[in-house]
Scaffold this motif. Structure first.
Motif, PDB file in Angstrom:
ATOM      1  N   MET A   1       0.839  -1.187   0.000  1.00 43.57           N
ATOM      2  CA  MET A   1       0.000   0.000   0.000  1.00 43.57           C
ATOM      3  C   MET A   1       0.880   1.243   0.000  1.00 43.57           C
ATOM      4  SD  MET A   1      -2.907   1.102   2.730  1.00 43.57           S
ATOM      5  CE  MET A   1      -4.406   1.097   1.807  1.00 43.57           C
ATOM      6  N   LYS A   2       0.460   2.254  -0.759  1.00 37.12           N
ATOM      7  CA  LYS A   2       1.216   3.512  -0.799  1.00 37.12           C
ATOM      8  C   LYS A   2       1.299   4.126   0.587  1.00 37.12           C
ATOM      9  CE  LYS A   2       1.085   6.689  -3.731  1.00 37.12           C
ATOM     10  NZ  LYS A   2       1.127   7.689  -4.723  1.00 37.12           N
ATOM     11  N   ARG A   9      -6.573   5.388  -6.189  1.00 38.00           N
ATOM     12  CA  ARG A   9      -5.894   4.560  -7.205  1.00 38.00           C
ATOM     13  C   ARG A   9      -6.038   5.114  -8.613  1.00 38.00           C
ATOM     14  NH1 ARG A   9      -8.514  -1.068  -6.377  1.00 38.00           N
ATOM     15  NH2 ARG A   9      -8.867  -0.220  -4.329  1.00 38.00           N
ATOM     16  N   ASP A  10      -7.189   5.709  -8.927  1.00 41.62           N
ATOM     17  CA  ASP A  10      -7.385   6.244 -10.274  1.00 41.62           C
ATOM     18  C   ASP A  10      -6.512   7.469 -10.525  1.00 41.62           C
ATOM     19  OD1 ASP A  10      -9.326   4.270 -10.870  1.00 41.62           O
ATOM     20  OD2 ASP A  10     -10.873   5.475  -9.894  1.00 41.62           O
ATOM     21  N   ILE A  11      -6.441   8.351  -9.541  1.00 40.91           N
ATOM     22  CA  ILE A  11      -5.620   9.557  -9.692  1.00 40.91           C
ATOM     23  C   ILE A  11      -4.138   9.196  -9.685  1.00 40.91           C
ATOM     24  CG2 ILE A  11      -4.972  11.778  -8.679  1.00 40.91           C
ATOM     25  CD1 ILE A  11      -7.880  11.982  -7.642  1.00 40.91           C
ATOM     26  N   ALA A  12      -3.721   8.360  -8.740  1.00 38.14           N
ATOM     27  CA  ALA A  12      -2.306   7.977  -8.642  1.00 38.14           C
ATOM     28  C   ALA A  12      -1.836   7.308  -9.929  1.00 38.14           C
ATOM     29  CB  ALA A  12      -2.085   7.061  -7.440  1.00 38.14           C
ATOM     30  N   SER A  13      -2.648   6.430 -10.474  1.00 37.09           N
ATOM     31  CA  SER A  13      -2.298   5.741 -11.712  1.00 37.09           C
ATOM     32  C   SER A  13      -2.211   6.716 -12.881  1.00 37.09           C
ATOM     33  CB  SER A  13      -3.337   4.658 -12.012  1.00 37.09           C
ATOM     34  OG  SER A  13      -3.106   4.063 -13.255  1.00 37.09           O
ATOM     35  N   ALA A  14      -3.183   7.609 -12.986  1.00 35.52           N
ATOM     36  CA  ALA A  14      -3.190   8.582 -14.085  1.00 35.52           C
ATOM     37  C   ALA A  14      -1.980   9.511 -13.998  1.00 35.52           C
ATOM     38  CB  ALA A  14      -4.485   9.386 -14.074  1.00 35.52           C
ATOM     39  N   LEU A  15      -1.679  10.026 -12.807  1.00 36.20           N
ATOM     40  CA  LEU A  15      -0.554  10.946 -12.659  1.00 36.20           C
ATOM     41  C   LEU A  15       0.774  10.256 -12.988  1.00 36.20           C
ATOM     42  CD1 LEU A  15      -1.453  13.066  -9.494  1.00 36.20           C
ATOM     43  CD2 LEU A  15      -1.897  13.563 -11.913  1.00 36.20           C
ATOM     44  N   VAL A  40     -12.097  11.688 -12.842  1.00 37.11           N
ATOM     45  CA  VAL A  40     -12.239  11.081 -11.527  1.00 37.11           C
ATOM     46  C   VAL A  40     -13.110  12.034 -10.724  1.00 37.11           C
ATOM     47  CG1 VAL A  40     -11.068  10.332  -9.427  1.00 37.11           C
ATOM     48  CG2 VAL A  40     -10.008   9.918 -11.657  1.00 37.11           C
ATOM     49  N   ASP A  41     -14.287  11.577 -10.372  1.00 34.35           N
ATOM     50  CA  ASP A  41     -15.263  12.415  -9.663  1.00 34.35           C
ATOM     51  C   ASP A  41     -15.147  12.146  -8.169  1.00 34.35           C
ATOM     52  OD1 ASP A  41     -17.432  13.802  -8.669  1.00 34.35           O
ATOM     53  OD2 ASP A  41     -18.788  13.129 -10.255  1.00 34.35           O
ATOM     54  N   LEU A  42     -14.591  13.111  -7.449  1.00 37.01           N
ATOM     55  CA  LEU A  42     -14.421  12.979  -6.003  1.00 37.01           C
ATOM     56  C   LEU A  42     -15.579  13.578  -5.215  1.00 37.01           C
ATOM     57  CD1 LEU A  42     -10.634  13.947  -5.690  1.00 37.01           C
ATOM     58  CD2 LEU A  42     -11.641  11.656  -5.866  1.00 37.01           C
ATOM     59  N   SER A  43     -16.492  14.262  -5.904  1.00 34.99           N
ATOM     60  CA  SER A  43     -17.571  14.953  -5.197  1.00 34.99           C
ATOM     61  C   SER A  43     -18.475  13.957  -4.480  1.00 34.99           C
ATOM     62  CB  SER A  43     -18.390  15.799  -6.175  1.00 34.99           C
ATOM     63  OG  SER A  43     -19.038  14.972  -7.115  1.00 34.99           O
ATOM     64  N   TYR A  44     -18.904  14.325  -3.276  1.00 36.35           N
ATOM     65  CA  TYR A  44     -19.856  13.486  -2.558  1.00 36.35           C
ATOM     66  C   TYR A  44     -20.995  14.286  -1.951  1.00 36.35           C
ATOM     67  CZ  TYR A  44     -16.934  14.662   1.510  1.00 36.35           C
ATOM     68  OH  TYR A  44     -16.209  15.325   2.478  1.00 36.35           O
TER      69      TYR A  44
END
Length: 128
Positions: A1-2, A9-15, A40-44
């Motif tokens: 684990m980072k 995971r989506d942001i880390a992979s894309a960056l 990547v939609d982080l809004s909640y």
């Protein structure tokens, strides 16, 4: 684990796949997402997560050589503008130009921010 940096995971992979001059957009919940651009939609809920919270996390983990913000932010959201400018130099473009530029983005991160013009385009730099 980072252990450090962005753990989404989506942001880390894309960056990790970004190269020099690729574009990253961090947007408020109202910014239109162009067809074909990954998001990547982080809004909640309205306001969460805040634009500045996500900008800080991204800047800790991403080398940006340039930033672009809408000139309308000066009148429409000077508080967020001031916070951006404390973190980095930014060039001003119109909001329409920012939306057009977002069509070239490699990734858009959507926040829950609900204040006007809380959007930024970051151009990837190099770390050497």
């Amino acid at each position: 684990m980072k252990k450090h940096g962005i753990i989404n995971r989506d942001i880390a992979s894309a960056l990790a796949a970004f190269g020099h001059t690729d574009l990253l957009v961090i947007g408020d919940c109202g910014l239109p997402i162009p067809k074909g651009v990954p998001c990547v939609d982080l809004s909640y809920r309205i306001g969460d997560p805040a634009f500045l919270t996500i900008l800080d996390a991204v800047l800790d983990d991403f080398e940006a050589e340039a930033a672009f913000i809408a000139q309308e932010i000066t009148k429409g959201n000077p508080e967020v503008e001031n916070e951006i400018l404390k973190k980095m130099k930014a060039d001003y473009i119109t909001h329409e130009e920012l939306k057009d530029l977002s069509k070239q983005a490699k990734l858009i991160i959507r926040t829950g921010e609900a204040t006007p013009y809380a959007n930024i385009v970051l151009r990837s730099g190099v770390i050497f």
